[in-house]
Motif scaffolding. Sequence first.
Motif, PDB file in Angstrom:
ATOM      1  N   SER A 586       0.850  -1.180   0.000  1.00 24.31           N
ATOM      2  CA  SER A 586       0.000   0.000   0.000  1.00 24.31           C
ATOM      3  C   SER A 586       0.889   1.234   0.000  1.00 24.31           C
ATOM      4  O   SER A 586       1.975   1.241   0.598  1.00 24.31           O
ATOM      5  CB  SER A 586      -0.919   0.007   1.228  1.00 24.31           C
ATOM      6  OG  SER A 586      -1.559   1.252   1.382  1.00 24.31           O
ATOM      7  N   ASP A 587       0.408   2.279  -0.663  1.00 29.57           N
ATOM      8  CA  ASP A 587       1.147   3.539  -0.674  1.00 29.57           C
ATOM      9  C   ASP A 587       0.911   4.350   0.594  1.00 29.57           C
ATOM     10  O   ASP A 587       1.650   5.291   0.879  1.00 29.57           O
ATOM     11  CB  ASP A 587       0.731   4.381  -1.889  1.00 29.57           C
ATOM     12  CG  ASP A 587       1.108   3.717  -3.215  1.00 29.57           C
ATOM     13  OD1 ASP A 587       2.102   2.965  -3.214  1.00 29.57           O
ATOM     14  OD2 ASP A 587       0.403   3.936  -4.212  1.00 29.57           O
ATOM     15  N   LEU A 588      -0.122   3.973   1.353  1.00 26.65           N
ATOM     16  CA  LEU A 588      -0.493   4.757   2.525  1.00 26.65           C
ATOM     17  C   LEU A 588      -0.024   4.151   3.837  1.00 26.65           C
ATOM     18  O   LEU A 588       0.302   4.883   4.773  1.00 26.65           O
ATOM     19  CB  LEU A 588      -2.023   4.937   2.567  1.00 26.65           C
ATOM     20  CG  LEU A 588      -2.649   5.734   1.432  1.00 26.65           C
ATOM     21  CD1 LEU A 588      -4.159   5.758   1.585  1.00 26.65           C
ATOM     22  CD2 LEU A 588      -2.100   7.153   1.400  1.00 26.65           C
ATOM     23  N   ILE A 589      -0.053   2.834   3.926  1.00 29.54           N
ATOM     24  CA  ILE A 589       0.244   2.182   5.204  1.00 29.54           C
ATOM     25  C   ILE A 589       1.322   1.123   5.050  1.00 29.54           C
ATOM     26  O   ILE A 589       1.496   0.544   3.974  1.00 29.54           O
ATOM     27  CB  ILE A 589      -1.018   1.549   5.829  1.00 29.54           C
ATOM     28  CG1 ILE A 589      -1.638   0.524   4.863  1.00 29.54           C
ATOM     29  CG2 ILE A 589      -2.018   2.610   6.221  1.00 29.54           C
ATOM     30  CD1 ILE A 589      -2.833  -0.203   5.438  1.00 29.54           C
ATOM     31  N   ARG A 590       2.040   0.912   6.142  1.00 29.22           N
ATOM     32  CA  ARG A 590       2.999  -0.182   6.239  1.00 29.22           C
ATOM     33  C   ARG A 590       2.443  -1.180   7.239  1.00 29.22           C
ATOM     34  O   ARG A 590       1.990  -0.778   8.319  1.00 29.22           O
ATOM     35  CB  ARG A 590       4.363   0.332   6.711  1.00 29.22           C
ATOM     36  CG  ARG A 590       5.448  -0.748   6.765  1.00 29.22           C
ATOM     37  CD  ARG A 590       6.723  -0.194   7.364  1.00 29.22           C
ATOM     38  NE  ARG A 590       6.546   0.141   8.768  1.00 29.22           N
ATOM     39  CZ  ARG A 590       6.656  -0.743   9.758  1.00 29.22           C
ATOM     40  NH1 ARG A 590       6.920  -2.019   9.494  1.00 29.22           N
ATOM     41  NH2 ARG A 590       6.489  -0.361  11.006  1.00 29.22           N
ATOM     42  N   VAL A 591       2.467  -2.457   6.890  1.00 23.48           N
ATOM     43  CA  VAL A 591       1.832  -3.485   7.717  1.00 23.48           C
ATOM     44  C   VAL A 591       2.855  -4.555   8.077  1.00 23.48           C
ATOM     45  O   VAL A 591       3.514  -5.116   7.191  1.00 23.48           O
ATOM     46  CB  VAL A 591       0.628  -4.137   6.989  1.00 23.48           C
ATOM     47  CG1 VAL A 591      -0.042  -5.146   7.912  1.00 23.48           C
ATOM     48  CG2 VAL A 591      -0.365  -3.079   6.541  1.00 23.48           C
TER      49      VAL A 591
END
Length: 1291
Positions: A586-591
């Motif tokens: 994702s470009d928004l979150i790191r998981v």
Amino acid sequence: MGGFLKLPVILVLVYGCIQIFGQVHEANRCIWNDECSDDGKPCFSNTMPQPLIDPEGIYLLSQLCPKLVVSPTPPTCCSTAMLRRMAGFTVRFAQQNLRRCPSCMENIMNHFCQITCSPNQSQFVNVTLSDATGSDVLVNGTEVFLTNEYAEGIHTSCKDVLYPGVNDIKVIDLMCPGYSDETCNPQIWFNALYLTSITPYTVAYNFVDSSQTFTNGIQPLSDTPFRCQDSTFGDPACSCEDCPAVCVEEYVPEPTNEPFEIGEVDGWILILSVIFFVFLSVLLVLILCIAFCKRRRSDSNEVRDANCCDSCSKLFNDTLSGVFEKWGRLVAKHPFIVLLISLVVVIACSCGIYYTEIVTDPIELWSSSSAQTRKDQIEFQETFGSESRTEQLFITPRVNGKEIYDSFRNGPLEFNALFDLSIFEEILNLQNEISQLPVSYTYPNGTKIEITLKDVCVQPGAPYSQECFINSVLQHWQNSFEKMNTTVILGGRKADYHDHFLFCTTSPLSPESFMGLPCGSNLGIPAFPYTTLGGYKNDNGVDVYNSAEAFIFTLFLREEVDNDVLSGMTFAWEEAFIEFMHKYSSDLIRVSYYATSTLEEEIKRESEADTVTIAISYCAVFVYIVLALGQYNKCSRILVDSKVLLGLSGIIIILLSILSAAGIYGYVGVKTSLIALEVVPFIILAVGADNMFILVKDYQLDVRRSGETREEQIGRTIGRVGPSIFMCGLSESFAFFVGAYIRIEGIHTFALYAGLAVLFDFILQMSAFVAVLSIDAWRQDAGRMEPCCCCTCNRESTSNELGYFQLFMKKIYAPLIVNKWVRPIIVIVFVAATCISVYLTTMLTVVLDRADVLDDDSYATAFVRDYQAYGQIGPPVYFVVAGDYDYSNELAQNMICGGTNCSDNSLHQQLSAAGRDPENSLIAFPPNSWLDDYFDWIGPNFGSCCKLKEAGGDFCSTADPAYLGCTTNCIPASTDAWQRPIGQTFNTYLPNFLGTLTGQYCTKGGATSYGSAIAFNDDGSIKATYFSSFHAKLSTGLDDIESLKIVLQICEDIEKEIRKNIDVGDNFRVFPYSDSYVFYEQFLDIVDEAKIILPAILVPVFVVTLLLMSFDFISSIIVIVNVAMVVVNTMGVMYLLDIYFNAISLVNLMMATGISVEFISHIVRTFRLSTLPTRKQRAEFSLATTGSSILSGVALTNLPGIIVLNFASSKVFRDYYFQMFLAITIIGTLHGLMFLPALLTYLGPPLNRAEAEAEASKSNGNVQRIHMTKMDPETHFGYDNKELYFQNHPG
């Protein structure tokens, strides 16, 4: 709830109402005296109090407001109807939740009594809102005047009362929606009281200073409330759990790992210093004695005869050598038959590998099957069912930033970038993708289906709802992005998802926020911030949830041990989940993510990934062996004198010995482990290579006698070196078998496999390798080249000259080590290093950290780092009470419960004390308590949840629409407000309690919090129960170990206290359970296990050495002393390299014991059988001959393979294998080739005079007495070409 926000106290409005109603405020005057509407609103009546004459009313007044019963017909401002409503609604919440603290309960009850019924009511109550209904005026709103001191007193008496059903929740949290117990001050609390008291009119409080006066007759309530530590009308004070002022002493953990001191000095340093200086003194005396004795012997011509011991020793050695010589000659004569028999035996043994099972489960691998926590785990799962499997995610924003939001209640607040609505939407999309993830599953009968999360997840609402239990911050909006976008306008101000978040995280148990949106999930399950948010700050004791840096997302999967189909589905879905997350971006979150099976799967993956590294390591060792075994004296004979095929055969034989051992254990059902498969080959490689070098080099340096055949020469070689190899192999094998005493599966299987593999290696080397040596000797004698034996070269005899390495050992190294100035320095340095190592050993850290078993690039490593950075809480912990215990007995109840009348040392009191000090106890909160909630649920008061349809009738469920019409208590109301259920009453209504859901009319239902907390026997009695809490954040393995130590001690103290006060059965137990305990228990005992097993391993080494050296105690003691020093020095180096002490390092230390035997025993035996006259000469000879073989056969063989391990991806390989193997090899080499020869010059066994006489007899052709001080060092036992070693000997 919204109404509360619309109730500012505006004095202008108040005085307006006074004018409207013409209210009179004076003593002995009411504001109302009866109800006049169906919903219970009172009629405004600014009249005198009326005597209460109705028997029911008098009874209710005596029960609710005993202070107001001043006469048989007390004057009051309330009617029977109003008292009935007060009993049924107004004080219901208080009686259900605050009765556990009598003084708080009394203060609250008195407060409501004063407002409702006091004859002086008009002095502190003012009507602010009203409606005219015919001739009546209905009171809709009131204002109550009270002093700050009065409000503060009541608030203080109640602010610490626990809500046992939920960890980390106090009753005041429930009474102050949107505020925490730290921020709910008296003003906020009182103004929110009407929300839980369910009054038909609103109440606003006006707080005034006690010195303030009013001209209109107002006199604020100013009674002196009871303190929580006060007794009330004969009732006991509140318990320590609900009133810190009552606590005599708080939880104080017992100190662990207290420093060992003598006086004010470190005890170990003092003791080791004394030992070292005593040793120096003894060494100095020894050197002086040796010098004095030498001077006396030089002046003496005394001739000494061999004694009986010398003769017996020689006879034993000759017999043993003779047996090996005959065996070697037999094998050399029939090499192909021996190889065929060996191959058949090896194949037959190795086929058992088919039945071998490799253990990869960390729990099975590193916990003993007899460990108490292992038994506790089985008992817990059999009693209460298996815990659900958890899949957890940490979600952080890719771009960090801050946002200032003007919150509705708290003004401008700083929110992290995590709270951007686009990130919420991204997380919701991720959750939906996970929920809908399709997974293919095949039934045992071959039928294929497609499953999703709902087929394997925990469903608390089943069978009515199939919604999965997903714990995340999104539950505050019921996983609806539409609700996240909701905004409301209140009082001209806007509120959005930020405000809803702040409200619900502060009051997770609130049904809804002031925005009208629910706080819990669709299932009604609250989302507690410490389980959904990570990395938030704490400002002066107040958690700042808007500072959170991570969201925590947890899935719960069903696990049933006996349901193979469900288990198969769960494993299949979990595997697909890991694969999905591995690909997710994702470009928004790191998981970062983690699953229940992660640790086991990652260990397997890393081991498979390092297979190539291990293979390269073996290849490096093979190349070295091939090159080092050969003789390269002439370029024309390089391919003839090389040992490629012999070296390859030796490696294959070593591998076959491992396969044979594994096969044997496969037949008998002994499981193996990855650590056995990884470590055992290195041991056998070291042992086997050493034996190969000793055999080959001895044969190469031997000169064939006149008329002697090749087979006879090989037999003579085996006769010389075979006993030494046999002694080492037998010592090592028995030592490893003794190590199998430890029942930790990883260590146990390693020891078994290593012990049997060493035996197989010895057997195959004495048979198959000797056969190959015979064939290779024939090839070399025939001048045939490798690898094609058809090609021949010149057939000149092979040179027996020493190689450069052996010349260096003889000419330079050996004389230097035994030099009279060098050897004392060596001994002193090594003894000092050992003393230092002993001290460093006491400081070793005992742990195996999570990060140590994972690759740096593993997805699990990223999760562990995120947990350490953002995690707020540790795993759940259950305190289990099992066995015969009569919970229906009041004295027995007192030793379990935590409220009023419970023992100060009860189970819950002790656990609560620990929970109030999480920093020391590592228990985050006081545990929940079904017993205390059961008392409140069934309590004999008007607020009791337990109702009957009629006296002696059926139980009235809160789910029944007619519940409000049920007025008969299960336990009849009595003057004893603290009466408990005992005897049959206790057992009768307990199932009803566990079946009651928490709701509007009953806040104490047991179904929500305790549905699985009690297991029953067939007769309905309690079999076992648990009280649950959470551990504080456990960032490292050391935290896990410490937490286990603490809870074990707490449970031991609890059980001891209960047994002291209650007569319980032998099967009664109190024990802690958490799923990680079974892994970490090993660290509680592993040091004690090591203290037993490491010295015990030396016993077979000593015994075998003693037997095979003809009961030579001195030689045997020297061997085990050196072996012990190698192990101790290795442990000292472990500390310097920051390597932890755990099961893996214990395996390596056991390996160090085995390998160090190779470094020590061969040299000691050569020294023992040498016939040179002085210890110095015998030590020099042993070092020059056997020492060179050991250096090239063990040390230099290991190094190429060990160095390759440094490039492994696994941290375990790099730290515990590369570093420790390298340390063991270097330390063993230094001891064998430096300290041991120096020590032998001082304390080596005396010369065997029988051997010396026999040697002299061979040299001179007759038997004669020998002048021991004049013996010619140019002739020596063991080699016919002795002059090669001792030509130009310096003497």
